[in-house]
Design a protein around this motif. Structure first.
Motif, mmCIF file in Angstrom:
data_model
loop_
_atom_site.group_PDB
_atom_site.id
_atom_site.type_symbol
_atom_site.label_atom_id
_atom_site.label_comp_id
_atom_site.label_asym_id
_atom_site.label_seq_id
_atom_site.Cartn_x
_atom_site.Cartn_y
_atom_site.Cartn_z
ATOM 1 N N ALA A 1 -35.467 -30.200 -43.485
ATOM 2 C CA ALA A 1 -35.553 -31.124 -42.356
ATOM 3 C C ALA A 1 -35.884 -32.534 -42.846
ATOM 4 O O ALA A 1 -36.489 -32.717 -43.905
ATOM 5 N N TYR B 1 -41.391 -28.455 -38.265
ATOM 6 C CA TYR B 1 -42.099 -27.816 -39.378
ATOM 7 C C TYR B 1 -41.603 -28.408 -40.699
ATOM 8 O O TYR B 1 -40.585 -27.972 -41.242
ATOM 9 N N LEU C 1 -35.658 -27.218 -39.125
ATOM 10 C CA LEU C 1 -36.690 -27.235 -38.080
ATOM 11 C C LEU C 1 -37.535 -28.500 -38.268
ATOM 12 O O LEU C 1 -38.443 -28.538 -39.097
ATOM 13 N N GLU C 2 -37.256 -29.519 -37.498
ATOM 14 C CA GLU C 2 -37.954 -30.792 -37.677
ATOM 15 C C GLU C 2 -39.446 -30.681 -37.371
ATOM 16 O O GLU C 2 -40.263 -31.414 -37.926
ATOM 17 N N GLU D 1 -40.421 -18.359 -35.790
ATOM 18 C CA GLU D 1 -39.065 -18.907 -35.821
ATOM 19 C C GLU D 1 -38.121 -18.016 -36.622
ATOM 20 O O GLU D 1 -36.924 -17.938 -36.350
ATOM 21 N N ARG E 1 -32.904 -21.950 -45.248
ATOM 22 C CA ARG E 1 -32.946 -22.891 -44.129
ATOM 23 C C ARG E 1 -32.757 -24.312 -44.660
ATOM 24 O O ARG E 1 -33.346 -24.683 -45.681
ATOM 25 N N SER F 1 -40.600 -26.008 -43.560
ATOM 26 C CA SER F 1 -39.866 -24.810 -43.150
ATOM 27 C C SER F 1 -38.695 -24.456 -44.051
ATOM 28 O O SER F 1 -38.141 -23.353 -43.939
ATOM 29 N N GLU G 1 -43.980 -20.916 -38.208
ATOM 30 C CA GLU G 1 -42.720 -20.670 -38.919
ATOM 31 C C GLU G 1 -42.293 -19.207 -38.892
ATOM 32 O O GLU G 1 -41.103 -18.889 -38.848
#
Length: 262
Positions: free
Chosen positions: A15, A62, A59-60, A95, A12, A65, A92
């Motif tokens: 962020a 988290y 994912l802003e 998600e 991922r 993340s 998380e």
């Protein structure tokens, strides 16, 4: 080879909120641009082995993340969603669920209100699943995991993460079916009896968190003595910058879920 040979990985993008990421000691905020450059190199190395690598959007909400490994345990039979021990990370796993559900026919989850467990505390070998009890993984979480994988014929063995160390895999990584790279402070506990242990060079303890991924070992840059030990042992070592992830207690294994889906 199922513990280090994979067809898929999930990562991922970091962020912008990662500057608020959790850390044991504040050594400054990560540089997002440099972290993304390191992350790109990491993903390229995974893809270079022939694996299919999915990179999810940032994912802003988290900040931590980017460390997707903590959200799930991916086994050949199915995936198990974790229940992170840090309150800010509890969402998380949810998600991650839809992304794994599209790949796995069996999905299970740690669900007990008193159960906490993070993937960073789990080392899967060819014969067992070692789970380190830590500040992020408790007895209830380990016991629930053991129940969930029992009918898949996986054996869970509880071990202990050294005091002051975030995750069990902060101090170790699997190199092959018989070999573990580990710090002396972890190996002295005897948790790797029956395995061959390659000791991390003194002063290079942060090098212990590496990944054997197919034919290569992804290894954090800046630890030449341990790197050379691995090379001398016959491993193909691929160095990746980790300076920014290290500021928020992250390493090589944290940045991906690695698996061959059922």
């Amino acid at each position: 080879m199922r513990s280090y040979s994979f067809t898929h990985a999930i990562a991922r993008r970091p962020a912008a909120s990662i500057i608020r990421g959790l850390r044991a000691v504040d050594t400054g905020a990560p540089d997002l641009a440099l972290m993304q450059a390191h992350h790109d190199s990491y993903v390229a190395a995974l893809r270079g082995t022939g694996a299919e690598v999915t990179v999810l959007d940032a994912l802003e909400a988290y900040p931590d993340s980017v460390f997707v490994e903590d959200t799930a345990l991916c086994l050949p039979e199915g995936a198990i969603l974790m229940r992170p021990g840090a309150p800010s990370r509890l969402g998380e796993a949810a998600e991650m669920e839809p992304h794994l559900a599209g790949l796995y026919s069996q999905m299970r989850r740690i669900s007990g209100e008193d159960s906490f467990i993070e993937g960073g505390d789990i080392l899967t070998t060819e014969t067992e699943i070692l789970v380190g009890r830590s500040a992020r993984t408790n007895v209830a979480g380990i016991a629930e995991l053991a129940r969930l994988v029992a009918d898949w014929d996986h054996v869970v063995r509880e071990v202990h993460t050294p005091p002051g160390v975030l995750h069990f895999k902060t101090d170790c990584s699997l190199m092959d079916a018989e070999t573990v790279l580990a710090t002396d402070r972890l190996a002295v506990s005897g948790c790797f009896d029956g395995y061959k242990v390659i000791p991390v060079a003194p002063g290079e303890e942060a090098a212990a968190n590496a990944i054997r991924f197919n034919g290569i070992v992804l290894f954090p840059a800046g630890f030449p003595r341990t790197r050379d030990q691995l090379a001398d042992a016959g491993y193909t070592v691929h160095e990746i910058g980790n300076s920014e992830c290290a500021k928020i207690d992250g390493g090589m294994s944290c940045l991906s879920l690695r698996f061959t889906p059922s």
